[in-house]
Design a protein around this motif. Structure first.
Motif: not given
Length: 302
Positions: A170-193
């Motif tokens: 479920p959607a939650m605040d994520l540390p900015e440092s997490l994103f660079r470890f990801l190959y791909l992120i798959t939110p739905n519309e609600t999570e993207a918002e």
């Protein structure tokens, strides 16, 4: 272990879903008569592991269960699906996770999760799981387990040069440092918002939200958009990949089926557009059936 199948490591939650069908959702203070009650194995991690296994992956799953009847049933179920359960722990001090789900006549759902043992999954368990990380072609993770576990798993996989798919649900605040470890992120519309502050209501706003996620350090973004399909954002392609219109019975496991299918397709060497099309096909089959894992298709059905 099947050498011809892509190795998918899934880290996440396992629940038992208690599902009631209803004409409409109750408003606060209202009691309504529902329809059929079902007890169905669920949890985002478990659903994605089962989807990946049914759709052609060699799956190892890391989760925590209780020592209760739901934990025993889930463990047996994973073994039946051919999932490697070596790194699943049963915790005698916590109940298994459960989810209370209502599904209305249009197929929409509301879900309340009591995480139980899922919230006891520890960084130490991730650190100890060297072999599945080293062998994985794809690592798939969601947010129904503690955030330090998510961080540790993503960082460990990235350090080994593995491709990590984060389903930020479920959607939650994520540390900015997490994103660079990801190959791909798959939110739905609600999570993207939630992650970007941009309301996703079509292709233009999906592009804006995906651009913002790209600026955080994720190279590839897929925003799932229900009956429309999925918006894919890479350095070489930005646009909606459409899906087939079908009669929807239950959307509970659509996103999880999509993620499991996506991991398998990418692990099999498909390019990202082909992988999204494959995942949409699997998700479209799942929404035509009732329940979480009961709705997930098998490879031969695709």
């Amino acid at each position: 272990m099947d050498k011809n199948k892509p190795k998918i490591l899934v880290i996440g939650s396992a629940n038992m879903d208690m599902v009631i069908g209803t004409d409409h959702f109750p408003v606060p203070g209202e009691t309504i008569m529902g329809g059929q009650f079902s007890l169905i194995p669920g949890g985002k991690g478990a659903n994605q592991a089962v989807a990946a296994a049914r759709l052609g992956g060699d799956v190892c799953f890391i989760t925590q269960l209780g020592t209760d009847i739901f934990g025993d049933q889930n463990l047996e179920n994973f073994k039946r699906e051919g999932i490697d359960t070596s790194f699943i722990k049963q915790n005698p001090d916590q109940p298994s996770g459960v989810a209370l789900i209502t599904v209305d006549k249009s197929g929409e759902n509301t879900i309340i999760v009591a995480p139980g043992a899922n919230h006891s999954l520890s960084v130490a368990e991730i650190a100890a799981a060297s072999e599945p990380f080293q062998q994985a072609d794809m690592v798939l993770i969601q947010l129904e387990v503690p955030l330090p576990v998510v961080m540790e798993a993503c960082q460990k996989a990235f350090g080994l040069g593995k491709r990590v798919i984060l389903n930020p649900a479920p959607a939650m605040d994520l540390p900015e440092s997490l994103f660079r470890f990801l190959y791909l992120i798959t939110p739905n519309e609600t999570e993207a918002e939630f992650l970007t502050g941009i309301k996703v209501i079509g292709e233009a706003s999906a592009y804006q939200a995906a651009s913002r996620l790209r600026n955080k350090g994720v190279q590839r973004i897929i925003i799932t958009m229900g009956a429309v399909g999925a918006f894919l954002f890479t350095d070489t392609f930005q646009g909606i990949i459409p899906t087939t219109k079908v009669e929807v019975k239950d959307t509970t496991a659509a996103g999880d089926t999509f993620c499991g299918a996506l991991a398998v397709a990418l692990g099999n060497g498909k390019n990202i557009q082909e992988a999204v099309a494959f995942a949409l096909k699997a998700a479209t089959l799942s929404v035509q059936r009732f329940g979480a894992q009961t709705s997930i298709p098998y490879l031969e059905e695709l």
